[in-house]
Design a protein around this motif. Structure first.
Motif, mmCIF file in Angstrom:
data_model
loop_
_atom_site.group_PDB
_atom_site.id
_atom_site.type_symbol
_atom_site.label_atom_id
_atom_site.label_comp_id
_atom_site.label_asym_id
_atom_site.label_seq_id
_atom_site.Cartn_x
_atom_site.Cartn_y
_atom_site.Cartn_z
ATOM 1 N N LEU A 28 0.828 -1.198 0.000
ATOM 2 C CA LEU A 28 0.000 0.000 0.000
ATOM 3 C C LEU A 28 0.865 1.253 0.000
ATOM 4 C CD1 LEU A 28 -2.768 -0.913 2.607
ATOM 5 C CD2 LEU A 28 -3.124 -0.495 0.170
ATOM 6 N N PRO A 31 0.316 7.135 3.661
ATOM 7 C CA PRO A 31 -0.613 8.277 3.627
ATOM 8 C C PRO A 31 -0.024 9.511 2.957
ATOM 9 C CG PRO A 31 -0.679 7.201 5.769
ATOM 10 C CD PRO A 31 0.447 6.569 5.010
ATOM 11 N N ARG A 34 -0.016 8.914 -0.783
ATOM 12 C CA ARG A 34 -1.399 8.990 -1.291
ATOM 13 C C ARG A 34 -1.891 10.427 -1.348
ATOM 14 N NH1 ARG A 34 -4.970 9.106 -3.892
ATOM 15 N NH2 ARG A 34 -6.895 7.889 -3.995
ATOM 16 N N ASP A 81 -6.481 -0.222 -6.189
ATOM 17 C CA ASP A 81 -6.996 -1.547 -5.860
ATOM 18 C C ASP A 81 -8.438 -1.406 -5.392
ATOM 19 O OD1 ASP A 81 -7.425 -4.138 -5.099
ATOM 20 O OD2 ASP A 81 -6.359 -3.950 -3.193
ATOM 21 N N ASP A 84 -10.843 -4.324 -2.205
ATOM 22 C CA ASP A 84 -11.265 -4.184 -0.819
ATOM 23 C C ASP A 84 -12.373 -3.161 -0.644
ATOM 24 O OD1 ASP A 84 -9.837 -1.955 -1.419
ATOM 25 O OD2 ASP A 84 -8.391 -2.127 0.234
ATOM 26 N N GLY A 86 -12.214 -0.046 -0.764
ATOM 27 C CA GLY A 86 -11.755 1.242 -0.279
ATOM 28 C C GLY A 86 -11.015 2.062 -1.307
ATOM 29 N N ASN A 88 -7.863 1.695 -2.341
ATOM 30 C CA ASN A 88 -6.503 1.989 -1.914
ATOM 31 C C ASN A 88 -5.537 1.858 -3.091
ATOM 32 O OD1 ASN A 88 -7.107 2.401 0.874
ATOM 33 N ND2 ASN A 88 -7.322 0.188 1.110
ATOM 34 N N ARG A 90 -1.708 0.947 -4.521
ATOM 35 C CA ARG A 90 -0.635 0.029 -4.183
ATOM 36 C C ARG A 90 0.537 0.186 -5.146
ATOM 37 N NH1 ARG A 90 -2.014 -4.272 -0.764
ATOM 38 N NH2 ARG A 90 -4.217 -4.336 -0.184
#
Length: 293
Positions: A28, A31, A34, A81, A84, A86, A88, A90
């Motif tokens: 991942l 933060p 991201r 991704d 999940d 969410g 996220n 990766r």
């Protein structure tokens, strides 16, 4: 991610994958990494380097292939991704074609305009485009034209999600070797003197004095008061106060994808050394802030 190319605004989005069994290497994004994919916060790091001799393109490609691509972030895609739910992002390892990342604009050498202005315009135009999300987010531009600063210029453009200034500088040092021993990594100098040792011994003796503890207590109270005041001021600024206007304050209606201008300034290392000696500093760091015009 927002960018601008050919006079039109374009939206570059991360690649999307839907998989229940991702490879363990697909880590991942942190933060902070991201965050640099948030709207209006698409930030690139530009490292501009001047060379004393014309750049050998094949040699540069070989060095990048042997050193840069060993780092996972320079050889991985940033994908979304959705497995999940969410969304996220990766790091997904990929095969890197070095020719897709090394850019040599040959048309610059045939242009009859002022070469200094040509190089500045080229670098400024980089602020209006983005690296394609279908490959690792970095590229290396080679400008083999002579300017008043150097025989050739190279520009390393790296998306800020790959790393911050400290991480990129550490990575840069790891790509070099010492001249005395080509197998050893360069080391930062560590200074020690008899004066430092004598000051240390004096400090240990002074700790036995009662007034020394009183001075420390006063500084602690002062630090605590200033910390509380700064926290309250920060909260007030976030709620209703406004930041002070400075030359570095972002103007109203600022467009992150607008063309930026980079201003060059030459400083003497002798002046930096003079400041270091006057302040009795062990080392000194030069931090350059860019204000978008």
């Amino acid at each position: 991610m927002e960018g601008q190319g050919s006079g039109k605004k374009m939206i570059l989005k991360p690649l999307r994958i839907i998989s229940k069994n991702l490879d363990e290497e697909a880590m991942l994004l942190s933060p902070s990494s991201r965050m640099f994919h948030e709207p209006n916060y698409n930030v690139y790091v530009l490292a501009i380097m001047g060379w004393k001799v014309p750049i050998n393109v094949d040699s540069i490609k070989a060095e990048l292939q042997s050193k840069i691509l060993k780092h996972p972030r320079f050889s991985s895609l940033q994908v979304m991704d959705e497995s999940d739910g969410g969304g996220n992002m990766r790091w997904v390892p990929t095969t890197v074609n070095i020719d897709d990342h090394v850019i040599v604009p040959l048309q610059l050498a045939d242009n009859n305009v002022d070469k200094d202005e040509l190089v500045e315009d080229y670098i400024s135009n980089l602020s209006t485009t983005n690296v394609d999300m279908s490959k690792p987010l970095w590229d290396f531009h080679i400008l083999n034209v002579k300017t008043c600063h150097a025989e050739a210029t190279s520009v390393f453009r790296i998306h800020h999600s790959i790393g911050d200034g400290v991480a990129l500088m550490s990575f840069l040092l790891s790509c070099f070797r010492t001249t005395s021993d080509p197998t050893c990594l360069p080391k930062l100098p560590v200074f020690s003197s008899s004066k430092d040792k004598s000051n240390l011994s004096q400090t240990k003796n002074r700790k036995k004095n009662l007034w020394q503890y009183l001075v420390k207590l006063w500084f602690f109270i002062k630090l605590l008061f200033n910390t509380i005041a700064d926290v309250l001021l920060f909260i007030a600024t976030a709620l209703f106060l406004k930041d002070s206007q400075t030359p570095f304050t972002t103007t109203q209606g600022f467009n992150a994808s607008a063309r930026q201008r980079y201003i060059y300034r030459t400083i003497s290392l002798d002046d930096v050394k003079f400041i270091k000696d006057v302040t009795n500093a062990v080392s000194i760091y030069i931090i350059i802030n860019f204000s978008w015009i």
